[in-house]
Design a protein around this motif. Structure first.
Motif, PDB file in Angstrom:
ATOM      1  N   LEU A 170       0.684  -1.293  -0.004  1.00 54.02           N
ATOM      2  CA  LEU A 170       0.010   0.055  -0.241  1.00 54.02           C
ATOM      3  C   LEU A 170       0.900   1.073  -0.035  1.00 54.02           C
ATOM      4  O   LEU A 170       0.568   2.278  -0.754  1.00 54.02           O
ATOM      5  N   ILE A 171       1.928   1.218   0.854  1.00 50.23           N
ATOM      6  CA  ILE A 171       2.807   2.385   0.813  1.00 50.23           C
ATOM      7  C   ILE A 171       3.801   2.495  -0.501  1.00 50.23           C
ATOM      8  O   ILE A 171       3.864   3.843  -1.212  1.00 50.23           O
ATOM      9  N   ALA A 172       3.980   1.455  -1.254  1.00 48.34           N
ATOM     10  CA  ALA A 172       4.969   1.493  -2.464  1.00 48.34           C
ATOM     11  C   ALA A 172       3.886   2.023  -3.422  1.00 48.34           C
ATOM     12  O   ALA A 172       4.233   2.824  -4.279  1.00 48.34           O
ATOM     13  N   MET A 173       2.516   1.536  -3.505  1.00 45.86           N
ATOM     14  CA  MET A 173       1.707   1.692  -4.505  1.00 45.86           C
ATOM     15  C   MET A 173       1.453   3.650  -4.268  1.00 45.86           C
ATOM     16  O   MET A 173       1.295   4.200  -5.286  1.00 45.86           O
ATOM     17  N   GLY A 174       1.000   3.755  -3.157  1.00 43.97           N
ATOM     18  CA  GLY A 174       1.014   5.172  -2.646  1.00 43.97           C
ATOM     19  C   GLY A 174       2.058   6.007  -3.047  1.00 43.97           C
ATOM     20  O   GLY A 174       1.878   7.195  -3.840  1.00 43.97           O
ATOM     21  N   PHE A 175       3.461   5.694  -2.836  1.00 41.90           N
ATOM     22  CA  PHE A 175       4.486   6.393  -3.159  1.00 41.90           C
ATOM     23  C   PHE A 175       4.580   6.627  -4.645  1.00 41.90           C
ATOM     24  O   PHE A 175       4.756   7.826  -5.102  1.00 41.90           O
ATOM     25  N   LEU A 176       4.410   5.808  -5.405  1.00 41.53           N
ATOM     26  CA  LEU A 176       4.569   5.807  -6.891  1.00 41.53           C
ATOM     27  C   LEU A 176       3.462   6.527  -7.454  1.00 41.53           C
ATOM     28  O   LEU A 176       3.661   7.346  -8.250  1.00 41.53           O
ATOM     29  N   PHE A 177       2.257   6.179  -7.170  1.00 41.45           N
ATOM     30  CA  PHE A 177       1.086   7.035  -7.844  1.00 41.45           C
ATOM     31  C   PHE A 177       1.027   8.519  -7.492  1.00 41.45           C
ATOM     32  O   PHE A 177       0.779   9.268  -8.234  1.00 41.45           O
ATOM     33  N   GLY A 178       1.462   8.441  -6.126  1.00 39.94           N
ATOM     34  CA  GLY A 178       1.494   9.900  -5.594  1.00 39.94           C
ATOM     35  C   GLY A 178       2.435  10.703  -6.263  1.00 39.94           C
ATOM     36  O   GLY A 178       2.607  11.791  -6.522  1.00 39.94           O
ATOM     37  N   GLY A 179       3.818  10.063  -6.383  1.00 37.38           N
ATOM     38  CA  GLY A 179       4.851  10.772  -6.986  1.00 37.38           C
ATOM     39  C   GLY A 179       4.590  11.042  -8.349  1.00 37.38           C
ATOM     40  O   GLY A 179       5.013  12.315  -8.936  1.00 37.38           O
ATOM     41  N   PHE A 180       4.142  10.144  -9.110  1.00 35.62           N
ATOM     42  CA  PHE A 180       3.762  10.433 -10.569  1.00 35.62           C
ATOM     43  C   PHE A 180       2.953  11.651 -10.517  1.00 35.62           C
ATOM     44  O   PHE A 180       2.858  12.710 -11.305  1.00 35.62           O
ATOM     45  N   ALA A 181       1.655  11.709  -9.782  1.00 32.38           N
ATOM     46  CA  ALA A 181       0.674  12.894  -9.732  1.00 32.38           C
ATOM     47  C   ALA A 181       1.318  14.139  -9.530  1.00 32.38           C
ATOM     48  O   ALA A 181       1.440  15.268 -10.087  1.00 32.38           O
ATOM     49  N   ALA A 182       2.332  14.180  -8.352  1.00 31.58           N
ATOM     50  CA  ALA A 182       2.944  15.398  -7.770  1.00 31.58           C
ATOM     51  C   ALA A 182       4.004  15.721  -8.836  1.00 31.58           C
ATOM     52  O   ALA A 182       3.972  17.227  -9.009  1.00 31.58           O
ATOM     53  N   ILE A 183       4.701  14.944  -9.662  1.00 27.69           N
ATOM     54  CA  ILE A 183       5.682  15.627 -10.599  1.00 27.69           C
ATOM     55  C   ILE A 183       5.010  15.933 -11.763  1.00 27.69           C
ATOM     56  O   ILE A 183       5.400  17.276 -12.306  1.00 27.69           O
ATOM     57  N   SER A 184       3.968  15.513 -12.177  1.00 26.49           N
ATOM     58  CA  SER A 184       3.355  15.859 -13.421  1.00 26.49           C
ATOM     59  C   SER A 184       2.524  17.066 -13.230  1.00 26.49           C
ATOM     60  O   SER A 184       2.308  18.258 -13.920  1.00 26.49           O
ATOM     61  N   LYS A 185       2.016  17.450 -11.851  1.00 22.59           N
ATOM     62  CA  LYS A 185       1.255  18.610 -11.487  1.00 22.59           C
ATOM     63  C   LYS A 185       2.176  19.750 -10.995  1.00 22.59           C
ATOM     64  O   LYS A 185       2.045  20.852 -11.578  1.00 22.59           O
ATOM     65  N   PHE A 186       3.161  19.477 -10.344  1.00 23.06           N
ATOM     66  CA  PHE A 186       3.876  20.496  -9.493  1.00 23.06           C
ATOM     67  C   PHE A 186       5.319  20.897 -10.341  1.00 23.06           C
ATOM     68  O   PHE A 186       6.146  21.945 -10.042  1.00 23.06           O
ATOM     69  N   GLN A 227      12.226  17.346 -14.917  1.00 21.74           N
ATOM     70  CA  GLN A 227      11.135  16.386 -14.689  1.00 21.74           C
ATOM     71  C   GLN A 227      11.844  15.195 -14.787  1.00 21.74           C
ATOM     72  O   GLN A 227      11.229  13.887 -14.088  1.00 21.74           O
ATOM     73  N   LYS A 228      12.809  14.881 -15.646  1.00 23.06           N
ATOM     74  CA  LYS A 228      13.223  13.495 -16.103  1.00 23.06           C
ATOM     75  C   LYS A 228      14.137  13.133 -14.660  1.00 23.06           C
ATOM     76  O   LYS A 228      13.928  11.788 -14.360  1.00 23.06           O
ATOM     77  N   SER A 229      14.773  13.854 -14.187  1.00 19.48           N
ATOM     78  CA  SER A 229      15.572  13.518 -12.973  1.00 19.48           C
ATOM     79  C   SER A 229      14.639  13.172 -11.818  1.00 19.48           C
ATOM     80  O   SER A 229      14.981  12.392 -11.171  1.00 19.48           O
ATOM     81  N   LEU A 230      13.485  13.875 -11.642  1.00 21.35           N
ATOM     82  CA  LEU A 230      12.481  13.487 -10.717  1.00 21.35           C
ATOM     83  C   LEU A 230      11.869  12.123 -11.080  1.00 21.35           C
ATOM     84  O   LEU A 230      11.678  11.231  -9.991  1.00 21.35           O
ATOM     85  N   TYR A 231      11.739  11.823 -12.203  1.00 23.26           N
ATOM     86  CA  TYR A 231      10.983  10.523 -12.526  1.00 23.26           C
ATOM     87  C   TYR A 231      11.960   9.490 -12.222  1.00 23.26           C
ATOM     88  O   TYR A 231      11.663   8.230 -11.734  1.00 23.26           O
ATOM     89  N   ILE A 232      13.492   9.611 -12.663  1.00 26.24           N
ATOM     90  CA  ILE A 232      14.323   8.742 -12.198  1.00 26.24           C
ATOM     91  C   ILE A 232      14.629   8.759 -10.661  1.00 26.24           C
ATOM     92  O   ILE A 232      14.763   7.327 -10.332  1.00 26.24           O
ATOM     93  N   THR A 233      14.557   9.473 -10.003  1.00 23.81           N
ATOM     94  CA  THR A 233      14.584   9.429  -8.526  1.00 23.81           C
ATOM     95  C   THR A 233      13.307   8.381  -8.057  1.00 23.81           C
ATOM     96  O   THR A 233      13.683   7.750  -7.152  1.00 23.81           O
ATOM     97  N   LEU A 234      12.214   8.996  -8.581  1.00 23.51           N
ATOM     98  CA  LEU A 234      10.957   8.153  -8.143  1.00 23.51           C
ATOM     99  C   LEU A 234      11.191   6.652  -8.395  1.00 23.51           C
ATOM    100  O   LEU A 234      10.640   5.798  -7.413  1.00 23.51           O
ATOM    101  N   PHE A 235      11.684   6.440  -9.716  1.00 26.20           N
ATOM    102  CA  PHE A 235      11.899   4.747  -9.888  1.00 26.20           C
ATOM    103  C   PHE A 235      13.070   4.228  -9.070  1.00 26.20           C
ATOM    104  O   PHE A 235      12.897   3.220  -8.763  1.00 26.20           O
ATOM    105  N   VAL A 236      14.063   5.107  -8.801  1.00 27.74           N
ATOM    106  CA  VAL A 236      15.213   4.451  -8.235  1.00 27.74           C
ATOM    107  C   VAL A 236      14.751   4.336  -6.567  1.00 27.74           C
ATOM    108  O   VAL A 236      15.171   3.038  -6.206  1.00 27.74           O
ATOM    109  N   ILE A 237      13.786   4.922  -6.083  1.00 29.21           N
ATOM    110  CA  ILE A 237      13.098   4.662  -4.761  1.00 29.21           C
ATOM    111  C   ILE A 237      11.967   3.579  -4.810  1.00 29.21           C
ATOM    112  O   ILE A 237      11.956   2.416  -4.127  1.00 29.21           O
TER     113      ILE A 237
END
Length: 164
Positions: free
Chosen positions: A77-93, A107-117
């Motif tokens: 639940l935490i992992a899915m929330g982190f990934l979906f929330g990260g995608f939403a936050a990066i695309s919005k903010f 934005q590319k470096s933020l997505y890479i960081t999101l994937f690495v974590i």
């Protein structure tokens, strides 16, 4: 506004197509129609008919098992929330690059960081075993119910309609 309209239209079509096939609980849990099939041929016929007839109810069973599996696995639940929330936050903010302390953050470096974590966190939470648990549990429940539930009188008329 247009997005909200699309969402309401999608929910309306989902309700008309999928939820209209849900049978009443009194019919789904009718203990008077439960019996052991005489042989494998009869069991196969029951499974074939009941999976079509109760498809809406079986879809609800799979959905309920999926929700249960996700809620009882807090790391997933935490992992899915982190990934979906990260995608939403990066695309919005962060639609464009920003400079913080002399470093350009794209934005590319933020997505890479999101994937690495996020990907190792998701891997540790064992989504594959959760997926196979959902498949196994729903298969046992659905095939067990479909095999033990005698088709109603309407099944005889369905065979006549198919022949016409």
């Amino acid at each position: 506004m247009e997005t909200a309209l699309r969402v309401t239209e999608a929910l309306k079509s989902f309700r008309e197509t999928r939820l209209s096939g849900i049978r009443a609980p009194t019919e789904f849990f009718d203990h008077h129609r439960v019996s052991r099939p005489a042989d494998l041929n009869q069991a196969t016929q029951r499974i074939s008919y009941n999976t079509k007839y109760f498809s809406g109810n079986y879809g609800l069973i799979v959905a309920a098992l999926a929700v249960y599996a996700v809620l009882t696995n807090p790391l997933l639940l935490i992992a899915m929330g982190f990934l979906f929330g990260g995608f939403a936050a990066i695309s919005k903010f962060a639609p464009e690059s920003a400079e913080i302390a002399g470093t350009v953050i794209t934005q590319k470096s933020l997505y890479i960081t999101l994937f690495v974590i996020g990907i190792p966190l998701l891997w540790i939470s064992s989504p594959i075993s959760t997926f196979f648990w959902i498949i196994g549990a729903s298969g046992v429940l659905i095939f067990g119910h479909a095999c033990l539930m005698e088709p109603g009188i309407e099944s005889e008329y369905a065979a006549v309609q198919d022949a016409v």
